[in-house]
Design a protein around this motif. Structure first.
Motif, PDB file in Angstrom:
ATOM      1  N   THR A  88      -5.356   5.880 -15.398  1.00  0.00           N
ATOM      2  CA  THR A  88      -6.538   5.026 -15.062  1.00  0.00           C
ATOM      3  C   THR A  88      -6.655   4.636 -13.944  1.00  0.00           C
ATOM      4  O   THR A  88      -6.132   4.942 -13.040  1.00  0.00           O
ATOM      5  N   ALA A  89      -8.155   4.271 -13.347  1.00  0.00           N
ATOM      6  CA  ALA A  89      -8.324   4.286 -11.898  1.00  0.00           C
ATOM      7  C   ALA A  89      -8.042   2.281 -11.968  1.00  0.00           C
ATOM      8  O   ALA A  89      -6.777   1.979 -10.663  1.00  0.00           O
ATOM      9  N   GLN A  90      -7.567   2.022 -12.290  1.00  0.00           N
ATOM     10  CA  GLN A  90      -6.943   0.217 -12.387  1.00  0.00           C
ATOM     11  C   GLN A  90      -5.244   0.468 -13.034  1.00  0.00           C
ATOM     12  O   GLN A  90      -4.779   0.008 -12.242  1.00  0.00           O
ATOM     13  N   GLU A  91      -5.149   1.550 -13.539  1.00  0.00           N
ATOM     14  CA  GLU A  91      -3.714   2.172 -13.766  1.00  0.00           C
ATOM     15  C   GLU A  91      -2.527   2.152 -12.178  1.00  0.00           C
ATOM     16  O   GLU A  91      -1.711   1.910 -11.646  1.00  0.00           O
ATOM     17  N   ARG A  92      -3.982   3.309 -11.757  1.00  0.00           N
ATOM     18  CA  ARG A  92      -3.454   3.968 -10.287  1.00  0.00           C
ATOM     19  C   ARG A  92      -3.231   2.136  -9.806  1.00  0.00           C
ATOM     20  O   ARG A  92      -2.117   2.586  -8.770  1.00  0.00           O
ATOM     21  N   VAL A  93      -4.127   1.641  -8.929  1.00  0.00           N
ATOM     22  CA  VAL A  93      -4.015   0.442  -8.330  1.00  0.00           C
ATOM     23  C   VAL A  93      -3.586  -0.197  -8.469  1.00  0.00           C
ATOM     24  O   VAL A  93      -2.183  -1.238  -8.164  1.00  0.00           O
ATOM     25  N   GLU A  94      -3.340  -0.961  -9.834  1.00  0.00           N
ATOM     26  CA  GLU A  94      -1.398  -1.348 -10.299  1.00  0.00           C
ATOM     27  C   GLU A  94      -0.441  -0.834 -10.400  1.00  0.00           C
ATOM     28  O   GLU A  94       0.811  -1.807  -9.296  1.00  0.00           O
ATOM     29  N   ARG A  95      -0.433   0.370  -9.987  1.00  0.00           N
ATOM     30  CA  ARG A  95       1.018   1.078  -9.462  1.00  0.00           C
ATOM     31  C   ARG A  95       1.287   1.599  -7.888  1.00  0.00           C
ATOM     32  O   ARG A  95       2.205   1.235  -7.584  1.00  0.00           O
ATOM     33  N   ALA A  96      -0.220   0.863  -7.283  1.00  0.00           N
ATOM     34  CA  ALA A  96       0.679   1.149  -5.572  1.00  0.00           C
ATOM     35  C   ALA A  96       0.181  -0.562  -5.279  1.00  0.00           C
ATOM     36  O   ALA A  96       0.258  -0.481  -4.013  1.00  0.00           O
ATOM     37  N   ALA A  97      -0.008  -1.438  -6.127  1.00  0.00           N
ATOM     38  CA  ALA A  97       0.283  -2.455  -5.490  1.00  0.00           C
ATOM     39  C   ALA A  97       1.605  -2.878  -4.319  1.00  0.00           C
ATOM     40  O   ALA A  97       0.862  -3.730  -3.700  1.00  0.00           O
ATOM     41  N   SER A  98       2.437  -2.353  -5.298  1.00  0.00           N
ATOM     42  CA  SER A  98       3.728  -2.470  -4.755  1.00  0.00           C
ATOM     43  C   SER A  98       4.348  -2.277  -2.546  1.00  0.00           C
ATOM     44  O   SER A  98       4.670  -2.570  -2.085  1.00  0.00           O
ATOM     45  N   ALA A  99       3.160  -1.231  -2.532  1.00  0.00           N
ATOM     46  CA  ALA A  99       3.012  -0.884  -1.002  1.00  0.00           C
ATOM     47  C   ALA A  99       1.418  -0.513  -0.913  1.00  0.00           C
ATOM     48  O   ALA A  99       1.124   0.964  -1.079  1.00  0.00           O
ATOM     49  N   LEU A 100       0.984  -1.519  -1.268  1.00  0.00           N
ATOM     50  CA  LEU A 100      -0.807  -0.604  -0.578  1.00  0.00           C
ATOM     51  C   LEU A 100      -1.383  -0.378   0.566  1.00  0.00           C
ATOM     52  O   LEU A 100      -0.703  -1.372   1.995  1.00  0.00           O
TER      53      LEU A 100
ATOM     54  N   CYS B  55      -9.744  -5.676  -1.545  1.00  0.00           N
ATOM     55  CA  CYS B  55     -10.587  -5.290  -2.815  1.00  0.00           C
ATOM     56  C   CYS B  55      -9.939  -3.139  -2.643  1.00  0.00           C
ATOM     57  O   CYS B  55     -10.496  -2.891  -1.734  1.00  0.00           O
ATOM     58  N   ALA B  56      -9.223  -3.193  -3.707  1.00  0.00           N
ATOM     59  CA  ALA B  56      -8.572  -1.660  -3.960  1.00  0.00           C
ATOM     60  C   ALA B  56      -9.138  -1.287  -4.627  1.00  0.00           C
ATOM     61  O   ALA B  56     -10.222  -0.791  -5.436  1.00  0.00           O
ATOM     62  N   GLY B  57      -9.510   0.225  -4.146  1.00  0.00           N
ATOM     63  CA  GLY B  57     -10.587   1.273  -4.523  1.00  0.00           C
ATOM     64  C   GLY B  57      -9.692   2.505  -4.503  1.00  0.00           C
ATOM     65  O   GLY B  57      -8.698   2.854  -4.076  1.00  0.00           O
ATOM     66  N   VAL B  58     -10.327   3.547  -5.155  1.00  0.00           N
ATOM     67  CA  VAL B  58     -10.227   5.006  -5.281  1.00  0.00           C
ATOM     68  C   VAL B  58     -10.727   5.663  -4.817  1.00  0.00           C
ATOM     69  O   VAL B  58     -11.709   6.148  -5.006  1.00  0.00           O
TER      70      VAL B  58
END
Length: 218
Positions: free
Chosen positions: A2-14, A77-80
């Protein structure tokens, strides 16, 4: 994923695109034209990996430091990236769909031309209250005072959205000032955010007259 999961995975190097003229909300889409070399690199790298990036605001006084790394405001705000087009000179047109508020924890070392941060993802808490229906009714009233093309885009979303999503979608449509939009992005209390958007929409309604019917009256 999901988009939310993508953001959570990217959060360590956003990856972060600071854009003082625009504030993105979750559940909304913003078109962006990417032309600076460092942000062309950012978009290229995002497209090659998770398609995630965050839109952020800079701290006051950034104007003389924009070419460097002026301070970032902590709420982003993080997005895809949901659509992309590469045009001449390596520039990009993209559509960025907001997914979640994120809070900056620390900026990472500058091993890229663009900026990256470690961030904490902040999904909205569930909320149901009278402010939802009050804001929804105000949107229906707004629909009678604006061109149909505007109302047609907003009404279906407002009718089915609730809680934080309702506040964010309406704010994105009716609040133009970046400073006020950032205030709404920072507000994590969903009830208070609904109240703030309702205040802004109420101010707008006082400035608008009901639209006259376009056809003959019987």
């Amino acid at each position: 994923m999901t988009a939310q999961e993508r953001v959570e995975r990217a959060a360590s190097a956003l990856k972060v695109f600071p854009l003082p003229s625009a504030v993105l909300f979750p559940h909304t889409v913003i078109p962006l034209h990417i032309f600076e070399p460092r942000y062309r690199d950012l978009v290229r790298d995002a497209l090659a990996t998770d398609r995630v990036l965050a839109l952020g605001q800079l701290e006051p006084g950034w104007e003389g430091k924009y070419e460097g790394r002026p301070g970032l405001q902590p709420m982003l705000c993080a997005g895809v990236i949901v659509w992309d087009e590469q045009v001449e000179d390596g520039r990009y047109n993209i559509l960025l769909q907001g997914v979640s508020r994120v809070r900056l924890v620390e900026e990472l070392s500058a091993d890229k031309l663009y900026r990256q941060v470690r961030a904490h993802v902040l999904p909205d808490l569930s909320y149901t209250g009278p402010e939802e229906e009050q804001l929804r009714q105000a949107v229906f009233e707004l629909a009678g005072r604006v061109p149909p093309s505007f109302a047609e885009n907003l009404l279906p979303v407002a009718a089915r959205a609730g809680g934080g999503m309702l506040a964010d979608v309406v704010a994105s449509a009716v609040v133009p000032e970046p400073e006020r939009r950032q205030e709404l992005l920072v507000e994590l209390d969903v009830r208070r955010r609904l109240e703030m958007v309702l205040e802004d929409l109420g101010d707008l309604l006082t400035q608008l007259q009901p639209m006259r019917p376009s056809g003959p009256l019987n």
